[in-house]
Design an enzyme around this catalytic site. Structure first.
Site, PDB file in Angstrom:
ATOM      1  N   LYS A  82      -3.166   3.284 -12.532  1.00 45.85           N
ATOM      2  CA  LYS A  82      -3.596   4.262 -11.723  1.00 45.85           C
ATOM      3  C   LYS A  82      -2.388   5.075 -11.086  1.00 45.85           C
ATOM      4  CE  LYS A  82      -6.762   4.494  -7.511  1.00 45.85           C
ATOM      5  NZ  LYS A  82      -7.481   3.690  -6.453  1.00 45.85           N
ATOM      6  N   SER A 157     -11.828   5.221  -5.281  1.00 48.43           N
ATOM      7  CA  SER A 157     -10.781   6.109  -5.996  1.00 48.43           C
ATOM      8  C   SER A 157     -10.377   5.863  -7.291  1.00 48.43           C
ATOM      9  CB  SER A 157      -9.443   6.433  -4.994  1.00 48.43           C
ATOM     10  OG  SER A 157      -9.006   5.188  -4.848  1.00 48.43           O
ATOM     11  N   SER A 181     -13.001   1.286  -3.608  1.00 50.57           N
ATOM     12  CA  SER A 181     -12.080   2.102  -4.545  1.00 50.57           C
ATOM     13  C   SER A 181     -12.168   1.443  -6.128  1.00 50.57           C
ATOM     14  CB  SER A 181     -10.742   2.405  -4.223  1.00 50.57           C
ATOM     15  OG  SER A 181     -10.772   3.340  -3.129  1.00 50.57           O
TER      16      SER A 181
END
Length: 472
Positions: A82, A157, A181
């Site tokens: 990420k 996210s 997330s």
């Protein structure tokens, strides 16, 4: 597995085949890179493709296989990272334009641990600005599309991580979770997403200009997204090794002798306005029946002060974002990100410093009550979200829509508040056009119990296979 492309394989299967010299690491990486070239332009899950570095690492991995000797557990296995954690030689952009040149010189702990375990990194997965939005969209990298329906939210996210894994770009994805997330994107994309206990996986970004705020220290967990429970387990074991840069890391055992013993499960079907839609209710019933078939005692029970717990966490996070330091950082974000923050803040009370301290003290009481509840019911079964994925941009439509999101996502925010582990498990109930996430929750550092129950469920469910994205 005959007839399958290597990008369709799971992490464990690839690691074993590479170890046995049935396939090479280069073949695995090339297959995933070819899939990325085919699919990523459609859904925009990865912001950076590290093709040359990945191929060089694959060749080095194959040389190690040829030399003989012991190999680490993820040797030659492709994965993604990420954009909000440091990966040496790559930018920690955090989804904001001013940071696209912030190149990390060292790996963050989860990346370092996976690299030591033999993982080969293919690229960086997309996230919203500062990973503080439930919709994966930002100015420098653009929007990640839901591979099931591009008009619906991919989740946030860790939306890029989930979409990449769901479409076969890689078998493993790093993610993190502060308020859902990891789990919400996993649910939206039909894959598994694990939020471990805070302190299970070490975290630290050398590129950060200051230490994380208290709420992030209490609530942010580094996790794993994959297409099988076995790969979640493999990814967690490799990621959870000690790193002295994180003083909050806890040397708790990853597995305990009673993990696989069927236990009493609290089935939570909601309260007040926090109720599942029809497809989610059907998936929840299917999950309960599957657990019961595996020998677990499933009884309806509600966790303590559920709504209060969820609301407290969002109030703490929102007020955490109101500090001068947070405002200064967030000013680098895009207009939609800032508007989403404003609308969410309008739904929660503004706190004084004294109010924040009182709320943090109140949180300790909630932790105690939840822990006692999870002694009586060692597993909690409830939806990942009460409703299916919302339309793209729902969080910036208005205060009513922002409130709808807070209610819908309360199964994730409540569990994040009390820092317990949770796994989102994909279901596809009859008649549902989309996958639905149902999560298993356990007491702190009881990931092994969650994974054992999830494996028992997975053995009774169809396997999760990569999908081709819907492009209409």
């Amino acid at each position: 597995m005959q007839g399958e492309h290597l990008w369709q394989w799971g992490a464990g299967a690839l690691a074993e085949a590479i170890r046995q010299r049935r396939v090479s690491a280069r073949e695995a990486v090339e297959s995933c890179l070819a899939r990325i070239a085919q699919v990523n332009p459609v859904i925009n899950a990865l912001t950076e493709i590290q093709e040359q570095a990945a191929l060089a690492a694959a060749d080095k991995a194959d040389q190690a296989v040829a030399a003989g000797g012991d190999l680490p557990p993820l040797h030659g296995v492709p994965a993604t990272v990420k954009i909000n954690v440091d990966q040496a030689g790559s930018a920690t952009t955090n989804g904001v334009a001013p940071l696209v040149g912030l190149i990390a010189s060292v790996d963050s702990p989860p990346v370092a641990n996976w690299r030591d375990a033999g993982t080969i990194f293919l690229g960086r997965s997309n996230a919203p600005a500062f990973s503080c939005r439930w919709f994966t969209d930002n100015a420098p990298h653009g929007r990640t599309l839901n591979p099931w329906n591009p008009g619906l939210n991919v989740g946030g996210s860790s939306g890029g991580a989930a979409a990449a894994t769901a479409t076969g770009m890689s078998p493993l994805a790093h993610c993190n979770d502060l308020a859902g997330s990891a789990r919400l994107p996993a649910a939206a994309c039909g894959v598994y997403g694990l939020r471990p206990t805070v302190g299970r996986v070490p975290a630290f970004n050398a590129t950060a200009k200051a230490e994380r705020s208290l709420c992030l220290q209490f609530g942010s967990a580094q996790g794993v997204i994959a297409r099988s429970v076995a790969d979640i387990r493999l990814g967690l074991h490799s990621m959870a090794r000690r790193d002295p840069r994180d003083p909050a890391w806890v040397p708790a055992p990853l597995e305990q002798p009673d993990d696989a013993a069927p236990v009493r499960v609290a089935l939570f079907t909601g309260e007040g306005e926090h109720r599942p839609d029809s497809h989610t209710a059907a998936a929840l019933r299917q999950a309960a029946d599957t657990l019961a078939d595996a020998g677990y005692e499933v009884v309806e029970a509600a966790p303590p002060r559920f709504i209060e717990t969820a609301e407290l966490w969002m109030a703490l996070l929102s007020n955490d974002c109101r500090t001068p330091a947070a405002r200064a950082a967030f000013s680098m974000g895009d207009a939609d990100f800032l508007h989403s923050l404003e609308l969410t803040a309008a739904c929660v009370p503004e706190m004084s410093p004294a109010d924040m301290l009182a709320a943090l003290s109140a949180r300790t009481g909630l932790l105690r009550e939840w822990q006692l509840f999870l002694e009586a019911y060692p597993l909690l079964l409830m939806p990942t979200a009460w409703t299916a994925a919302f339309p793209v941009g729902h969080d910036i439509a208005g205060e009513r829509e922002a409130r709808e999101l807070l209610v819908a996502h309360s199964p994730c925010t409540s569990t994040a508040c009390v820092s317990v582990p949770a796994l989102s498990i994909p279901f596809r109930p009859t008649g549902s056009p989309l996958p639905v996430g149902i999560q298993l929750v356990a007491g702190r550092f009881r990931e092994g119990r969650i994974l054992a129950a999830a494996e028992a469920m997975a053995s009774r469910l169809p396997p999760v296979s990569p999908i081709d994205p819907v492009t209409a």
